[in-house]
Design an enzyme around this catalytic site. Structure first.
Site, mmCIF file in Angstrom:
data_model
loop_
_atom_site.group_PDB
_atom_site.id
_atom_site.type_symbol
_atom_site.label_atom_id
_atom_site.label_comp_id
_atom_site.label_asym_id
_atom_site.label_seq_id
_atom_site.Cartn_x
_atom_site.Cartn_y
_atom_site.Cartn_z
ATOM 1 N N PHE A 130 -1.510 -7.007 -5.597
ATOM 2 C CA PHE A 130 -1.633 -7.741 -4.337
ATOM 3 C C PHE A 130 -3.109 -7.847 -3.993
ATOM 4 C CE2 PHE A 130 -1.548 -3.324 -3.109
ATOM 5 C CZ PHE A 130 -2.323 -3.211 -1.977
ATOM 6 N N LYS A 141 -3.107 0.312 -13.370
ATOM 7 C CA LYS A 141 -3.909 0.191 -12.149
ATOM 8 C C LYS A 141 -3.931 1.512 -11.370
ATOM 9 C CE LYS A 141 -4.165 -1.925 -7.613
ATOM 10 N NZ LYS A 141 -3.558 -2.791 -6.609
ATOM 11 N N HIS A 162 -9.190 2.589 -7.111
ATOM 12 C CA HIS A 162 -9.901 3.261 -6.022
ATOM 13 C C HIS A 162 -8.942 4.104 -5.189
ATOM 14 C CE1 HIS A 162 -8.177 -0.459 -4.688
ATOM 15 N NE2 HIS A 162 -8.546 -0.330 -3.434
ATOM 16 N N ARG A 163 -7.766 3.542 -4.901
ATOM 17 C CA ARG A 163 -6.781 4.279 -4.107
ATOM 18 C C ARG A 163 -6.251 5.473 -4.892
ATOM 19 N NH1 ARG A 163 -4.152 0.098 -2.471
ATOM 20 N NH2 ARG A 163 -5.461 -0.102 -0.637
ATOM 21 N N LYS A 204 0.835 -1.197 0.000
ATOM 22 C CA LYS A 204 0.000 0.000 0.000
ATOM 23 C C LYS A 204 0.878 1.259 0.000
ATOM 24 C CE LYS A 204 -3.786 -0.246 2.423
ATOM 25 N NZ LYS A 204 -4.799 -0.222 3.525
ATOM 26 N N ASP A 207 -8.498 3.149 4.387
ATOM 27 C CA ASP A 207 -9.131 1.856 4.591
ATOM 28 C C ASP A 207 -9.862 1.538 3.303
ATOM 29 O OD1 ASP A 207 -9.436 -0.398 6.273
ATOM 30 O OD2 ASP A 207 -11.528 0.109 6.567
ATOM 31 N N ASP A 213 -6.320 -8.362 -6.500
ATOM 32 C CA ASP A 213 -6.014 -7.897 -7.859
ATOM 33 C C ASP A 213 -6.105 -8.996 -8.920
ATOM 34 O OD1 ASP A 213 -5.685 -5.364 -6.878
ATOM 35 O OD2 ASP A 213 -3.512 -5.280 -7.156
#
Length: 198
Positions: free
Chosen positions: A154, A177, A182-183, A17, A73, A157
């Site tokens: 990860f 990606k 979303h991130r 992350k 989160d 995915d």
């Protein structure tokens, strides 16, 4: 500890992350995570929503460190499973952070189900000194594949193909990606907010 205005602490011990965020945020900040501060306490994620958990982490870490803290989160919501695993995405397979077990359970639960729509959702919270400055969200629609495909990424995915693509996030590669995830979408809002605040 002196506050470094160019440092952004990510409230996570998840190296994947942190690396994703570091790649997406570029040279705007020096991005570190809580592994750089071994004396920090573990934050128990007792919330039932992404926002609650992200807020818990951001506040707890920002009380301990100077400067900006960003928490995240996120998880996978599958329509055929009534939105599960959601906030329990990382422990869905019965063991926290075991991606293989999570994916195995997902394949079992989705076996024979034609409706495969799903989304990754992310909520980020920015805090300083024990106060929330702002929160941001991002999501990406897609579908659950019949079986894992690809070795990149990860988590889920290998099982998730974003809308408009036949290949999984694990096959599409980090650059593709990160541009649609979303991130990535939540983080773009963080960067814009920080830019507006100078």
């Amino acid at each position: 500890m002196d506050e470094d205005p160019n440092r952004l602490v990510i409230a996570t011990r998840n190296a994947h992350k942190t690396q994703e965020i570091r790649e997406m945020i570029g040279d705007c900040f020096e991005v570190v995570d809580v592994t750089a501060f071994p004396d920090l306490p573990e934050v128990e994620e007792t919330g039932t929503t992404f926002l609650e958990n992200a807020t818990l982490k951001a506040l707890a870490i920002s009380r301990e460190l100077e400067g900006l803290v960003l928490s995240d989160d996120s998880g996978l919501e599958v329509d055929a499973l009534d939105g599960r695993p959601g906030v329990w995405s990382s422990s869905f397979g019965g063991e926290e952070g075991n991606h293989a077990k999570n994916n195995e359970r997902m394949m079992r639960e989705m076996a024979g189900i034609a409706e495969r729509s799903a989304r990754f959702r992310c909520v980020m919270v920015l805090a300083r000194g024990g106060e929330v400055l702002a929160h941001f969200d991002g999501s990406v629609e897609g579908r659950i594949l019949d079986e894992p495909s690809g070795a990149g990424g990860f988590g889920y995915d290998p099982l998730f193909a974003p809308e408009g693509h036949d290949r999984s996030f694990a096959e599409l590669g980090a650059e593709v990606k990160n541009g649609m995830s979303h991130r990535g979408r939540a983080l773009a809002k963080v960067v814009a907010w920080l830019g507006d605040k100078g």
